[in-house]
Scaffold this active site. Sequence first.
Site, PDB file in Angstrom:
ATOM      1  N   ASP A 199      -6.677   9.995  -3.863  1.00 36.60           N
ATOM      2  CA  ASP A 199      -7.931  10.005  -3.118  1.00 36.60           C
ATOM      3  C   ASP A 199      -8.031  11.198  -2.174  1.00 36.60           C
ATOM      4  O   ASP A 199      -9.116  11.744  -1.991  1.00 36.60           O
ATOM      5  CB  ASP A 199      -8.091   8.698  -2.325  1.00 36.60           C
ATOM      6  N   GLU A 242      -5.451   9.150   3.084  1.00 36.18           N
ATOM      7  CA  GLU A 242      -6.108   9.567   1.847  1.00 36.18           C
ATOM      8  C   GLU A 242      -7.558   9.986   2.089  1.00 36.18           C
ATOM      9  O   GLU A 242      -8.298  10.235   1.161  1.00 36.18           O
ATOM     10  CB  GLU A 242      -6.021   8.451   0.796  1.00 36.18           C
ATOM     11  N   HIS A 257      -7.965  -7.449 -19.722  1.00 33.10           N
ATOM     12  CA  HIS A 257      -6.837  -8.358 -19.915  1.00 33.10           C
ATOM     13  C   HIS A 257      -5.830  -7.843 -20.937  1.00 33.10           C
ATOM     14  O   HIS A 257      -4.628  -7.931 -20.731  1.00 33.10           O
ATOM     15  CB  HIS A 257      -7.330  -9.737 -20.335  1.00 33.10           C
TER      16      HIS A 257
HETATM   17  C1  PEP Z   1      -4.017   7.231  -3.947  1.00 36.11           C
HETATM   18  O1  PEP Z   1      -5.207   7.271  -3.640  1.00 36.11           O
HETATM   19  O2  PEP Z   1      -3.297   8.242  -4.085  1.00 36.11           O
HETATM   20  C2  PEP Z   1      -3.351   5.937  -4.198  1.00 36.11           C
HETATM   21  C3  PEP Z   1      -2.054   5.847  -4.353  1.00 36.11           C
HETATM   22  O3  PEP Z   1      -4.114   4.835  -4.274  1.00 36.11           O
HETATM   23  P1  PEP Z   1      -5.091   4.460  -5.487  1.00 36.11           P
HETATM   24  O4  PEP Z   1      -4.746   5.361  -6.650  1.00 36.11           O
HETATM   25  O5  PEP Z   1      -4.821   3.017  -5.768  1.00 36.11           O
HETATM   26  O6  PEP Z   1      -6.440   4.720  -4.910  1.00 36.11           O
HETATM   27 MG    MG Z   2      -6.257   5.551  -2.950  1.00 39.72          MG
END
Ligand code: PEP
Ligand code: MG
Length: 596
Positions: free
Chosen positions: A464, A440, A198
């Site tokens: 990812d 991703e 928070h």
């Molecule tokens: C990513 O995976 O690049 C992305 C933008 O999503 P997150 O970082 O929320 O997994």
């Molecule tokens: Mg992602």
Amino acid sequence: MANQQFIKGVLKGIAASSGIVIGRAFLVHRGKMRILQKAIDPPQVAAEIKRFKRAIERSKHQLLEIKEKITAEEVRRHFFILDVHLMFLDDTMLIQDTIEVIKNRRINAEWALDIIIGKLNTAFDTIEDEYLRERKSDVNYVAQRIFRNLMGSGHDDLAKIKGNVIVVAHDLSPADTIQMNLNHVAGFITDIGGRVSHTAILSRSLGIPAVVGLQTVTSMINGGDLLIIDGYGGTVIINPDEAISEEYIEKRKQIRLLEREVLKYATLPSETRDGYRIKMGANIELVEELPLAIRHGAEGIGLYRTEILYLNREDLPSEEEQFQTYRRIAEGIAPNSAVIRTLDVGGDKFPSKYGYDHEANPALGLRAIRFSIKEPQLFKIQLRGILRASAFGKLKVLFPMISGIPEVRKSKAILEEAKGELMGEGIPFDEGIEVGAMIEIPSASIIADTLAHEVDFFSIGTNDLIQYALAIDRTNEHVSYLYEPLHPAILRMIMGIVEAGHRAGIEVGICGEMAADPAYILILLGMGLDELSMTPFYIPRVKKILRRSSYEEAKQLLDEAYRLSTAAEIEDYVKKKMAERFPDDFTLGYHWDGTA
Ligand code: PEP
Ligand code: MG
């Protein structure tokens, strides 16, 4: 020891809210107190219970008073936490059991409460669910309040904070944070907490630099100590000597100058010298970040992560609440569009209601779209919220962690169901709302050619994609040296996704961190990406480089990079070229955003 001018320590924590501040420490005593353990005589039992009940009533009264005094809208949004605390003050387990212990063991209220809290903490420790662990800290906040009221030790008068202080605390409950006079708070540092605690969320939405997760910082700092907080790198320096203070003052000056200088680019068109346009989107997590995104020149919201709506709360966000939030985004960013990414939770982060077992490999587990498809009712509520808001501006839906076509089809079918329901209820929405897939997962990148016919746009999540393609846990510091955005495999993957998307006539953007690094802009430009979406702060800087570049030179750079065979060679080559082309932007002693 206070105010001594020597270097006592440099501490590394979690960067929770960006900015550099230098100020004096204001220590908030929220540590565990010494509990007096006293046996009581039978005739005193009734009086002891009465004393305990009085402390409970006083605690309730204090919380209600805090609620009444707060008027700021962004702070009121966090009220539900105060309600959770009030609920604990009515909790049988906490209150009745303590009374039983006072009665049966004939001990003082503090001791009895300490025993019950100890039991509750042990019970919480056996639970994996992150939300429930958060509740453990709420129980402890409430207990500390009752202890203070029992012992008459009073409260730090947070409302009376003066000057320009850095608040130092073991942890801050939202109740603590929101009763401070935030005009006098220059920064926050805490022993515990993470990026979604928070304090972290609140400080980001209020624009106050913060470093959390410093573990033992409260035992190393005295009230009045001079502190430097570097909210970019997650560093805290205690009692710096003059040279270090000056270094940071200079660093802050440089960053502010750079920011001011690059902010000039915020409102200029995002196009190269030879007229190639690439859209700059903002990644946001809070509606409160919208003005910041617009000020930094975002031409839309390229990624709104909806997770925060679901986490750190007991109930689930209703359709109405989601609709209101998405509507504020749609209206706030108009006439531009906003991409609402459906829930990306999983691994060890589920909404409270869903007690899934701890998974051995959470990154490969029930995450994102897999979770939504498994919980279609929850998914549909979110989709209805998004659809309803789409009548108030231009919204797009984005599905995270797509690994193959069946997931897209299933998600679209649930979207169609939601549309059908709304139509039946006569509720307006954008019937042509665009649907995108996050690319991703390597399998999605490999089948991008067929996947492209199923959706209206692609958004590449490089955070990812790199993790899964290179088998590098993005949160594991031991393998972080292998996390290489310019790995030849990654370049080929992104290039393949862009080409497949364009062949099918759909737009392709990147919303991972890679898009925010100015060193990579020419490489990405050369690939022909349509959009880059990033933390708002980075937009002007990326635009600045883009506006002084040409598509032709970007293509040449990419061609050269493609010929090299290792990530290190490509990285060296690209950085060298960028430093030659833009010496002022890439040759500072430290990275322009303050990191070393
Ligand atoms: C990513 O995976 O690049 C992305 C933008 O999503 P997150 O970082 O929320 O997994
Ligand atoms: Mg992602």
